[in-house]
Design a protein around this motif. Structure first.
Motif: not given
Length: 892
Positions: A603-611
């Motif tokens: 998530f913090r790497k931008g590979e996941w969005n919040a949902g």
């Protein structure tokens, strides 16, 4: 570093050139380490101490081996008013010397001989006076119930505030300590008292047995009207023929609260002796509850000092204090072997002390209190360290020390938690029995001396019959910063199922770091086999590799960190993540924590969005083990605090939290239940605090407000009825009450704190005050933090409370910049290094990063060690800003 010139060359130079000054091996003030041509052999320390006064006096006698001809020696001393120096030569001749303060900010001084002396054994006798330190360093004064006490904290380089010395860990000598104190007071030190004599009207002199060889930072003593509680003697065993006397020491009226920790201590000592095969070597053991203290605890041999709330326990003390007491006691007593018996040679190897004590503490806790789940604490601690280690400004475990400020900043999560995780990873790689064999050999080889990293790594390699590749792999984690990031992909090849591996440095979104980095990683994977799960391991020491998953099922799920032993993060392709998410229940608790951390890392790497992250984390919330169930909260807190910008978006996050956790909290209830597991007590505390204070869940806030109101109700004597609340929830309940009731609650807590000595109640009230958000009230609380009613060691508990929103961070910033001189004066030359962290954490905008840099950069010369804290806090702020910009709140 200054070049060492041989003594014969110096003598010839002085003779042939007939210079007017005496030649010396080193004629410039050292910065950092002292030169090695003068080495202390022993100390006699005599102090005259009355805590009711503002200063103390002392006489320090140091025997020194002068290894080269010189007309002076360099040593350390800060704020010492030296009145006389007598130099005794090897033949007994005496003459006066001159004490010169050379670098007051660094604490470097010099003794001038008046002429050049040949290499020999010298004795320096130094008479001096000094003020009691006001910033919890050296010999300092504190008060309990208005009564003064004096005690010491010498680590890392604060012995120089108490006595002139060679204040470095590599100089290890025996000490003879004598205390002259008022007749009605109690004095304690590292060793047993061996005599007491009258010293004039109203005074007495206490003499203590000579210590084992120690560095200056482990010298300890205390003077005051201490209460002493006798503990059970620690019985002899296979490694020690005599019993160890055990005592608890606390301020007047408090020692009776130490019986719990005293009852636990023998089991800790026996466990450590059985592991190291080496008996506790320091004769006696006192545990002292300090009324105010800069650290959590300090491992002084024979006189271990603690923050008082860690030792002063009642039957109704908060469960987190009971567990914390055991864990910290185990940590400090583990130091008696790694740190005290064997001491680091220089501060760049601080991990040899702190990482090993942290690792060993966890082994002891698992042995004595397996229900405390120290195995999961190790994993959670490593994951917290990874947050810092993901920064380009992160320290290495073995970070070169370039100045005094670097020493203080070495006491961080990299040294403690990352170090412990790396040790545990390589212990798993070679096997626990073999690792223990290497540790025993290391202790025996270096007992009562000093050691370096190569000594330890070499001992383990020898025990494990490992070669250069092992040393290289271990050192790859010690000598470079960063978190390894192992990307994995399953593929079928030649009829076999293989796991393709590649490693790089983990870098969050927005990082400017270079991801091209290689470690020697003991990599283990758990996967679904044809008949149950299987584990396969390899040493991943190149950028790419592969491993065959023998007997893997055709649609095998893969957990790329078996038992969560590895200090690394992992990723999978989308299919791999989907498969693993469906099988979270098949993982061990430790693996479930590693799963949560790698989701958060993605998530913090931008590979996941919040949902997507919330969906992947949801299965963990139903796990019975509390430590796993609450693991998603940190990610949800970030989303709620920084990404959710509308009421509807925040409500969506709160609804997720309510569905996941509220039924469980309601089942636990808000009061203790007779005989309930300690894990349930801690889970109640964590959930109630998070749901009420972080996510503002109305039902939970109402329940805590009722307890807070009851606690704030005055009794017949005018005091608050703090016992009316569940002691585990008191801090959170007071925080909700202070937020909801405003100034009357704040005024009541401030008035009560000034009358309260119980440390657990003080901590709860400080927590309540720290969460006030109304600007005027928050400033009132911060002003109170500078008053004498708040101890120096408590001040940060208030100031770190204003990080939740841009509004509260701005308020803290405005107050801090207006009160910077007062804050700096209270924190002192070393603790002040954390000021950028204290007032800058939680920032998530370029403006916050820039104001932090602009304010602190010109002030770095005043605050040792703040440069690293500034760099890391600014980087964290910019990374948060980048992640916030990347996320789409509509996808929560």
């Amino acid at each position: 570093m200054h070049r060492l010139i041989p003594a014969v060359a110096l003598t010839a130079l002085a003779t042939c050139c007939a210079v007017a000054f005496a030649a010396t091996p080193n004629d410039q003030a050292p910065h950092g380490r002292l030169p090695g041509w003068a080495v202390p052999q022993s100390y006699q320390l005599s102090f005259r101490v009355n805590p009711a006064q503002t200063e103390f006096t002392g006489t320090t006698t140091i025997k020194v081996n002068l290894k080269a001809a010189a007309d002076h020696v360099w040593l350390d001393g800060s704020d010492l008013n030296v009145s006389k120096v007598v130099i005794t030569e090897a033949d007994g001749a005496t003459h006066d010397g001159k004490y010169v303060v050379v670098a007051p900010q660094e604490g470097v001084s010099r003794i001038d001989f008046g002429s050049t002396l040949k290499p020999q054994a010298l004795t320096f006798t130094i008479d001096y006076s000094a003020p009691f330190n006001q910033q919890l360093q050296g010999l300092y004064k504190v008060s309990h119930a208005g009564v003064p006490y004096a005690m010491t904290q010498m680590e890392p380089i604060s012995a120089r505030f108490a006595f002139p010395s060679f204040d470095e860990p590599g100089f290890k000598t025996p000490y003879d300590i004598t205390l002259t104190i008022p007749s009605d007071l109690v004095g304690v030190a590292n060793t047993q008292q061996i005599s007491e004599t009258a010293a004039g009207a109203g005074w007495k002199t206490l003499k203590f047995a000579q210590t084992r060889p120690l560095p200056t930072y482990l010298v300890a003593f205390a003077v005051g009207p201490w209460d002493i509680a006798k503990g059970p003697d620690i019985t002899p065993d296979d490694y020690r023929s005599e019993a160890i006397p055990l005592r608890g020491i606390a301020a007047t009226g408090e020692a009776h609260r130490m019986q719990h920790v005293l009852s636990e201590t023998p089991s800790i000592i026996h466990t450590l002796e059985n592991y190291y095969g080496f008996g506790y070597p320091f004769g006696k053991l006192d545990l002292l509850a300090a009324p105010d203290f800069s650290a959590g605890a300090m491992e002084n041999p024979g006189l271990v000092t603690f923050r008082d709330w860690l030792l002063l326990l009642n039957p109704d003390s908060p469960e987190q204090y009971v567990r914390g007491s055991f864990n910290v006691t185990a940590h400090e007593l583990a130091h008696q072997w790694t740190g005290d018996t064997v001491t680091l040679a220089w501060w760049d190897d601080l991990w040899l002390n702190e990482a090993f004590a942290t690792w060993m503490q966890q082994k002891v806790t698992m042995k004595v209190h397996p229900e405390y789940r120290a195995d999961l604490d190790r994993i959670s601690g490593a994951e917290r360290a990874m947050q810092n280690d993901s920064l380009t400004s992160a320290r290495k475990i073995r970070q070169p020390i370039t100045g005094n400020g670097d020493i203080e900043t070495a006491f961080d999560g990299i040294t403690y938690q990352k170090g412990a995780a790396v040790i545990g990873m390589f212990e798993g790689y070679v096997g626990e029995d073999i690792f223990q064999k290497g540790m025993r050999a290391y202790i025996q080889a270096h007992k009562f001396g000093n050691a370096k990293a190569d000594d330890l790594v070499g001992a383990i390699a020898t025990a494990a019959h490992q070669g250069a590749s092992f040393n290289h792999a271990f050192n790859s984690f010690l000598d470079q910063s960063g978190v390894p990031y192992v990307q994995t992909r399953i593929e079928q090849k030649d009829g076999k199922i293989q796991l393709q591996l590649s490693q790089s440095r983990y870098l969050p979104l927005g990082s400017s770091g270079d991801a091209n980095r290689v470690w020697g990683i003991p990599f283990c994977v758990r996967y679904a086999g044809q008949a149950g799960t299987k584990v396969s391991c390899t040493l991943l020491d190149k950028q790419t590799d592969s491993m065959t998953l023998a007997d893997a099922a055709p649609s095998a799920w893969v957990m790329p960190n078996a038992d969560a032993r590895g200090y690394y993060r992992f990723s999978l392709d989308k299919a791999g993540w989907a498969n693993l998410t469906q099988h979270v229940s098949a993982l061990s608790n430790g693996e479930q924590l590693a799963y949560a951390d790698s989701i958060d890392a993605g998530f913090r790497k931008g590979e996941w969005n919040a949902g997507e992250a919330m969906t992947a984390l949801k299965p963990l919330t139903g796990v019975n083990t509390a430590e796993v169930a609450v693991a998603p909260l940190a990610t949800l807190q970030w989303i709620y605090r920084y990404e959710a910008v509308t009421d509807a978006q925040r409500a969506k996050v709160v609804d997720w939290v309510k569905v996941a956790y509220l039924p469980r909290l309601q089942q636990l209830g808000y009061q203790r239940k007779p005989g309930e597991p300690s894990a349930d007590v801690l889970l109640r505390t964590q959930l109630a605090s998070a749901l009420a204070l972080d996510f503002k869940v109305p039902d939970v806030r109402a329940a805590l407000l009722a307890q807070g109101d009851a606690a704030l109700a005055k009794k017949a004597d005018g005091r608050l009825n703090l016992a009316a609340a569940n002691p585990d929830l008191l801090g959170a309940a007071l925080a909700v009450a202070a937020q909801e009731r405003g100034k009357p609650a704040v005024d009541a807590l401030i008035a009560e704190l000034s009358q309260t000595t119980s440390p657990d109640l003080r901590n709860a009230m400080l927590m309540g005050l720290s969460r006030v958000a109304q600007p005027a009230l928050a400033d009132q609380v911060r002003d109170f933090a500078l008053s004498k009613d708040v101890k120096v060691g408590e001040m940060a508990m208030i100031l770190r409370g204003g990080q939740e929103t841009t509004h509260t961070r701005d308020g803290l910033w405005q107050w801090f910049t207006a009160h910077y001189p007062q804050v700096l004066a209270r924190t002192g030359s070393f603790a002040s290094g954390v000021l950028p962290v204290l007032v800058g954490s939680g920032g998530c905008s370029t403006a916050e990063a820039n104001r932090l840099q602009a304010y602190f950069e010109p002030r770095l010369k005043d605050i040792a060690g703040a440069d690293r804290g500034l760099a890391q806090t600014r980087e964290q702020t910019l990374l948060c800003t980048a992640l916030k910009a990347k996320q789409d709140p509509a996808k929560i």
